[in-house]
Scaffold this motif. Structure first.
Motif, PDB file in Angstrom:
ATOM      1  N   ALA A 130       0.822  -1.094  -0.048  1.00 34.96           N
ATOM      2  CA  ALA A 130      -0.280   0.064  -0.006  1.00 34.96           C
ATOM      3  C   ALA A 130       0.871   1.016   0.033  1.00 34.96           C
ATOM      4  O   ALA A 130       0.409   2.324  -0.159  1.00 34.96           O
ATOM      5  CB  ALA A 130      -1.041   0.018   1.222  1.00 34.96           C
ATOM      6  N   MET A 131       2.205   1.200   0.226  1.00 37.13           N
ATOM      7  CA  MET A 131       3.165   2.278   0.454  1.00 37.13           C
ATOM      8  C   MET A 131       4.090   2.396  -0.802  1.00 37.13           C
ATOM      9  O   MET A 131       4.171   1.205  -1.565  1.00 37.13           O
ATOM     10  CB  MET A 131       3.812   1.999   1.483  1.00 37.13           C
ATOM     11  CG  MET A 131       3.305   1.977   2.724  1.00 37.13           C
ATOM     12  SD  MET A 131       2.353   3.477   3.371  1.00 37.13           S
ATOM     13  CE  MET A 131       3.784   4.772   3.519  1.00 37.13           C
ATOM     14  N   ALA A 140       7.348   5.152  -8.329  1.00 36.61           N
ATOM     15  CA  ALA A 140       6.668   5.251  -7.515  1.00 36.61           C
ATOM     16  C   ALA A 140       6.908   6.193  -6.236  1.00 36.61           C
ATOM     17  O   ALA A 140       6.164   6.724  -5.580  1.00 36.61           O
ATOM     18  CB  ALA A 140       6.064   3.773  -6.664  1.00 36.61           C
ATOM     19  N   GLY A 141       8.052   6.125  -5.877  1.00 39.09           N
ATOM     20  CA  GLY A 141       8.728   7.041  -4.795  1.00 39.09           C
ATOM     21  C   GLY A 141       9.221   6.284  -3.765  1.00 39.09           C
ATOM     22  O   GLY A 141       9.098   5.007  -3.830  1.00 39.09           O
ATOM     23  N   CYS A 142      10.006   6.901  -2.513  1.00 39.82           N
ATOM     24  CA  CYS A 142      10.366   6.160  -1.587  1.00 39.82           C
ATOM     25  C   CYS A 142       9.751   6.769  -0.242  1.00 39.82           C
ATOM     26  O   CYS A 142       9.942   7.823   0.196  1.00 39.82           O
ATOM     27  CB  CYS A 142      11.944   6.318  -1.312  1.00 39.82           C
ATOM     28  SG  CYS A 142      12.720   5.540  -0.225  1.00 39.82           S
ATOM     29  N   ALA A 143       8.811   5.754   0.298  1.00 39.42           N
ATOM     30  CA  ALA A 143       8.037   6.206   1.557  1.00 39.42           C
ATOM     31  C   ALA A 143       9.166   6.149   2.994  1.00 39.42           C
ATOM     32  O   ALA A 143       8.787   7.037   3.816  1.00 39.42           O
ATOM     33  CB  ALA A 143       7.025   5.239   1.704  1.00 39.42           C
ATOM     34  N   ALA A 144      10.303   5.565   2.743  1.00 40.66           N
ATOM     35  CA  ALA A 144      11.118   5.286   3.849  1.00 40.66           C
ATOM     36  C   ALA A 144      11.905   6.697   3.993  1.00 40.66           C
ATOM     37  O   ALA A 144      12.208   7.071   5.245  1.00 40.66           O
ATOM     38  CB  ALA A 144      11.884   4.417   3.774  1.00 40.66           C
ATOM     39  N   ILE A 145      12.114   7.581   3.041  1.00 36.49           N
ATOM     40  CA  ILE A 145      12.857   8.901   3.236  1.00 36.49           C
ATOM     41  C   ILE A 145      12.103   9.766   4.364  1.00 36.49           C
ATOM     42  O   ILE A 145      12.792  10.481   5.114  1.00 36.49           O
ATOM     43  CB  ILE A 145      13.064   9.528   2.047  1.00 36.49           C
ATOM     44  CG1 ILE A 145      13.953   8.620   1.019  1.00 36.49           C
ATOM     45  CG2 ILE A 145      13.479  10.806   2.373  1.00 36.49           C
ATOM     46  CD1 ILE A 145      14.405   9.409  -0.314  1.00 36.49           C
ATOM     47  N   ASP A 160      16.004   7.879  -4.333  1.00 35.23           N
ATOM     48  CA  ASP A 160      15.012   6.891  -4.756  1.00 35.23           C
ATOM     49  C   ASP A 160      15.026   5.749  -3.787  1.00 35.23           C
ATOM     50  O   ASP A 160      14.343   4.808  -3.944  1.00 35.23           O
ATOM     51  CB  ASP A 160      15.600   6.505  -6.208  1.00 35.23           C
ATOM     52  CG  ASP A 160      15.364   7.629  -7.186  1.00 35.23           C
ATOM     53  OD1 ASP A 160      14.188   8.078  -7.139  1.00 35.23           O
ATOM     54  OD2 ASP A 160      16.263   7.837  -8.120  1.00 35.23           O
ATOM     55  N   CYS A 161      16.053   5.448  -3.053  1.00 37.89           N
ATOM     56  CA  CYS A 161      16.035   4.228  -2.172  1.00 37.89           C
ATOM     57  C   CYS A 161      16.954   4.569  -0.834  1.00 37.89           C
ATOM     58  O   CYS A 161      18.100   4.985  -1.085  1.00 37.89           O
ATOM     59  CB  CYS A 161      16.110   3.240  -2.710  1.00 37.89           C
ATOM     60  SG  CYS A 161      16.058   1.602  -1.846  1.00 37.89           S
ATOM     61  N   VAL A 162      16.644   4.323   0.421  1.00 34.52           N
ATOM     62  CA  VAL A 162      17.279   4.325   1.538  1.00 34.52           C
ATOM     63  C   VAL A 162      17.242   2.918   2.148  1.00 34.52           C
ATOM     64  O   VAL A 162      17.691   2.810   3.313  1.00 34.52           O
ATOM     65  CB  VAL A 162      16.952   5.339   2.395  1.00 34.52           C
ATOM     66  CG1 VAL A 162      17.258   6.864   1.691  1.00 34.52           C
ATOM     67  CG2 VAL A 162      15.498   5.211   2.906  1.00 34.52           C
ATOM     68  N   ALA A 163      16.880   1.789   1.540  1.00 34.71           N
ATOM     69  CA  ALA A 163      16.871   0.481   2.043  1.00 34.71           C
ATOM     70  C   ALA A 163      18.232  -0.087   2.242  1.00 34.71           C
ATOM     71  O   ALA A 163      19.385   0.317   1.680  1.00 34.71           O
ATOM     72  CB  ALA A 163      16.198  -0.412   1.041  1.00 34.71           C
ATOM     73  N   VAL A 164      18.353  -1.126   3.201  1.00 35.55           N
ATOM     74  CA  VAL A 164      19.747  -1.724   3.625  1.00 35.55           C
ATOM     75  C   VAL A 164      19.555  -3.150   2.994  1.00 35.55           C
ATOM     76  O   VAL A 164      18.503  -3.614   2.978  1.00 35.55           O
ATOM     77  CB  VAL A 164      19.965  -1.465   4.959  1.00 35.55           C
ATOM     78  CG1 VAL A 164      20.269  -0.115   5.309  1.00 35.55           C
ATOM     79  CG2 VAL A 164      19.274  -2.350   5.783  1.00 35.55           C
TER      80      VAL A 164
END
Length: 336
Positions: A130-131, A140-145, A160-164
């Protein structure tokens, strides 16, 4: 879970060809990641290709080539079998320690080494369909930022991404200069330096690594080294088991007299790929292995960190974890 086709083969050339012509197919090894992703509707391959019948399950010495005297670890060897192998425990204890710090015993019994390298991030926004998530749906974008980013990157992230990357094993492998051997179309093999295997997100965060669509990992090569007696993997997490790293450090040291001859340091929980601490390593060459130098090295590495709103603590935690891991490596992996 959406409907999918299940296929199986005992021939790697057939598996490669199937991947080549079926762009929406995925490999099935231990299944500890892909099946979860399918259940959550994050991944929905049209076909799963079961490769558990392939022969890449052994751990053996390399007798020729540039990595002669090193060790080859089969991509389909289970994590548990790798961690418990006498050769690994004696000559590459950092690998065993990292594996045993990850997941649960039940998952390690099923998970394969190749699958561990290719597992996807456990970012909560990636798993929540849903995010918005560029890794799951490019553009789509990065909700985590702007969201809750306590668990996210402090090195190498992009807008665009801050995942690990979630793997513990991979942190040890990048520290030990491992090499990934893959097979592609026409039986063509290539070797990929582990530091080049995974990617930073850039503008293409959906790409976790530099493996081609039709390529399959066959083995992981560990070059011979002199780090066995002074190495340690330290993982700091919210709870003591079955949790991903806030920060982890793989440290390995080779001494010449009372000075550091070689040192390898890698970090987990801080970047889209296992993070090699090159600045800290370079500083420590020819230094005495004391707490003051360890602190200076760690501070030098962490000065380039770019924390997000909720993970500023990772900078100080990274310094302390690196110092402790180096100290325990010097003590032969024993707690002080």
């Amino acid at each position: 879970m959406r409907p999918f086709k299940y296929s199986t083969t005992n021939d790697i050339n057939v598996a490669v060809k199937m991947l080549q012509v079926k762009g929406h197919a995925k490999l099935l090894g231990g299944g500890t990641n892909i099946l979860d992703l399918m259940k959550e509707d994050v991944e929905h391959p049209e076909e799963l290709i079961d490769i558990t019948g392939l022969s890449y399950t052994q751990i053996k010495s390399i007798s020729s080539g540039p990595n002669a005297e090193g060790i080859s670890i089969g991509a389909l060897c289970k994590n548990t079998d790798t961690a418990n192998d006498p050769i690994i425990r004696q000559n590459f204890p950092l690998v065993a320690q990292a594996i045993l710090a990850g997941a649960s015993a039940q998952i390690r019994n099923m998970a394969t080494n190749g699958g561990n390298l290719n597992q996807r991030t456990r970012c909560s926004y990636f798993y929540d369909i849903a995010m918005p998530c560029n890794k799951r749906e490019p553009g789509a974008g990065c909700a985590a930022i702007e969201g809750i980013n306590k668990m996210h990157a402090i090195f190498g992230w992009s807008k665009d991404c801050v995942a690990v990357h979630p793997s513990d094993l991979c942190v040890a492998l990048v520290a030990l200069d491992a090499i990934v051997k893959v097979m592609g179309a026409g039986g063509k093999e290539r070797l990929i330096q582990f530091s080049d295997y995974h990617r930073l997100p850039g503008t293409d965060p959906q790409k976790d690594n530099n493996l081609q669509q039709e390529e399959i990992i066959t083995e992981i090569q560990l070059p011979k080294n002199n780090f066995a007696s002074k190495s340690y993997y330290l993982k700091v997490r919210d709870r003591s088991s079955y949790a991903f790293a806030l920060v982890s450090v793989a440290a390995a040291i080779e001494m010449a007299g009372n000075q550091i001859k070689q040192v390898r340091i890698a970090m987990g929980g801080v970047s889209h790929k296992p993070w090699r601490a090159y600045e800290a390593e370079q500083f420590l060459i020819n230094k005495t292995p004391d707490e003051a130098n360890f602190n200076l090295a760690a501070e030098l590495e962490m000065r380039n960190a770019k924390p997000l709103k909720h993970n500023k603590f990772k900078v100080e935690l990274g310094i302390r974890t690196m110092v402790r891991a180096l100290t325990q490596a010097m003590n032969g992996g024993k707690h002080t």
